[in-house]
Design a protein around this motif. Structure first.
Motif, PDB file in Angstrom:
ATOM      1  N   ARG A   1     -27.485  -7.120-147.048  1.00  0.00           N
ATOM      2  CA  ARG A   1     -27.034  -7.421-145.678  1.00  0.00           C
ATOM      3  C   ARG A   1     -27.025  -8.942-145.531  1.00  0.00           C
ATOM      4  N   HIS A   2     -26.105  -9.447-144.742  1.00  0.00           N
ATOM      5  CA  HIS A   2     -26.006 -10.913-144.550  1.00  0.00           C
ATOM      6  C   HIS A   2     -27.277 -11.482-143.907  1.00  0.00           C
TER       7      HIS A   2
ATOM      8  N   GLU B   1     -18.569  -4.633-140.573  1.00  0.00           N
ATOM      9  CA  GLU B   1     -19.463  -3.860-139.702  1.00  0.00           C
ATOM     10  C   GLU B   1     -18.644  -2.866-138.870  1.00  0.00           C
TER      11      GLU B   1
ATOM     12  N   HIS C   1     -23.104  -5.322-143.938  1.00  0.00           N
ATOM     13  CA  HIS C   1     -23.745  -5.383-142.615  1.00  0.00           C
ATOM     14  C   HIS C   1     -24.753  -4.247-142.433  1.00  0.00           C
ATOM     15  N   GLY C   2     -25.556  -4.364-141.365  1.00  0.00           N
ATOM     16  CA  GLY C   2     -26.652  -3.425-141.153  1.00  0.00           C
ATOM     17  C   GLY C   2     -26.209  -1.980-141.011  1.00  0.00           C
TER      18      GLY C   2
ATOM     19  N   GLN D   1     -22.584  -7.697-132.434  1.00  0.00           N
ATOM     20  CA  GLN D   1     -21.556  -8.397-133.213  1.00  0.00           C
ATOM     21  C   GLN D   1     -20.389  -7.485-133.565  1.00  0.00           C
ATOM     22  N   GLY D   2     -20.664  -6.365-134.220  1.00  0.00           N
ATOM     23  CA  GLY D   2     -19.571  -5.522-134.693  1.00  0.00           C
ATOM     24  C   GLY D   2     -18.644  -6.324-135.578  1.00  0.00           C
TER      25      GLY D   2
ATOM     26  N   ARG E   1     -19.979 -14.242-141.359  1.00  0.00           N
ATOM     27  CA  ARG E   1     -21.412 -14.241-141.708  1.00  0.00           C
ATOM     28  C   ARG E   1     -21.655 -13.682-143.111  1.00  0.00           C
TER      29      ARG E   1
ATOM     30  N   ASN F   1     -27.590 -12.199-133.915  1.00  0.00           N
ATOM     31  CA  ASN F   1     -28.732 -11.336-134.260  1.00  0.00           C
ATOM     32  C   ASN F   1     -29.973 -11.838-133.508  1.00  0.00           C
TER      33      ASN F   1
HETATM   34  O1  LIG Z   1     -24.675  -6.292-133.909  1.00  0.00           O
HETATM   35  C1  LIG Z   1     -24.197  -5.461-134.681  1.00  0.00           C
HETATM   36  O2  LIG Z   1     -22.991  -5.260-134.790  1.00  0.00           O
HETATM   37  C2  LIG Z   1     -25.091  -4.626-135.575  1.00  0.00           C
HETATM   38  O3  LIG Z   1     -26.089  -4.026-134.904  1.00  0.00           O
HETATM   39  C3  LIG Z   1     -25.699  -5.466-136.668  1.00  0.00           C
HETATM   40  O4  LIG Z   1     -24.672  -5.969-137.396  1.00  0.00           O
HETATM   41  P1  LIG Z   1     -24.863  -7.085-138.518  1.00  0.00           P
HETATM   42  O5  LIG Z   1     -25.542  -6.443-139.685  1.00  0.00           O
HETATM   43  O6  LIG Z   1     -23.477  -7.534-138.837  1.00  0.00           O
HETATM   44  O7  LIG Z   1     -25.742  -8.127-137.924  1.00  0.00           O
END
Ligand SMILES: O=C(O)[C@H](O)COP(=O)(O)O
Length: 215
Positions: free
Chosen positions: A8-9, A82, A150-151, A21-22, A58, A15
């Motif tokens: 993950r970045h 994401e 991404h997460g 973010q999406g 990111r 964050n």
């Molecule tokens: O904010 C978001 O879109 C996700 O919950 C986390 O996304 P990320 O891994 O891109 O921060």
């Protein structure tokens, strides 16, 4: 056996602010940059041959830092982006109305096809992530790819490899710059195909990711 590393970045400004973010974007924080360097230090002796990243800013920046440590180049795959969080992108989580929070909860606890208005479902996310992973099987023999994503995207991928529904990803904590590994193998003991070797390893980071404090 093909080993694929999943990263993950690093931590971003949004964050840290708890802003959704999406497929929208914010830059890495200083800490996020340091996290990416620490991933580079951790993986540089692993013989990574390909770095494939989501094309959002990111993940690009995180991948560039890891690539510098590993001495390989980066390619970009929009399927690693994401989840599209529709009308809730750019919003602070703590300022959502009850109705908006309900949309978000549909994803967190809900059904595979729940979605935020104008956004994407977890199942759609899982399908594109699995397709991107499957393409790693086409790389030359002996390749060892590292994907930067991404997460929720990586959580969906790992959850569905485990045979869980895509929305089970919220039961999996994948912190910023955590490293997971999935292997493709034929084994008389394990289910043939993709298996999860590790998920969410952060032992290479010298400070807890902010995410750890937030979630
Ligand atoms: O904010 C978001 O879109 C996700 O919950 C986390 O996304 P990320 O891994 O891109 O921060």
């Amino acid at each position: 056996m093909l080993q694929v590393y999943l990263v993950r970045h690093g931590e971003t400004q949004w964050n840290a602010e708890r802003r959704i973010q999406g497929q929208s974007d914010s830059p890495l924080t200083e800490k996020g940059e340091q996290q990416a360097w620490q991933v580079g230090e951790r993986v540089k002796a692993l013989g990574i041959t390909h770095i494939i990243a989501s094309d959002l800013g990111r993940t690009r920046r995180t991948a560039e830092i890891i690539a510098e440590a590993c001495g390989c180049s980066v390619t970009y795959d929009p399927r690693l982006r994401e989840l599209d969080m529709g009308v809730l992108e750019r919003r602070l989580i703590d300022t959502l109305t009850d109705e908006e929070e309900g949309w978000r909860r549909t994803l967190v606890n809900g059904t595979a096809n729940g979605r935020i208005p104008e956004g994407e479902s977890m199942q759609e996310l899982a399908d594109r992530m699995n397709a991107a992973l499957q393409d790693c099987l086409e790389l030359p023999q002996g390749s060892r790819p590292l994907l930067v994503s991404h997460g929720m995207a990586l959580g969906c991928l790992v959850s569905t490899i485990l045979g869980l529904p895509a929305y089970a990803e919220r039961r999996l904590r994948l912190r910023n710059c955590s490293i997971s590994r999935v292997d493709y193998q034929q084994s008389p003991w394990l289910a043939p195909g993709w298996i999860v070797e590790t998920a969410g390893d952060v032992t290479h980071l010298d400070a807890p990711a902010l995410d750890e404090l937030q979630r």
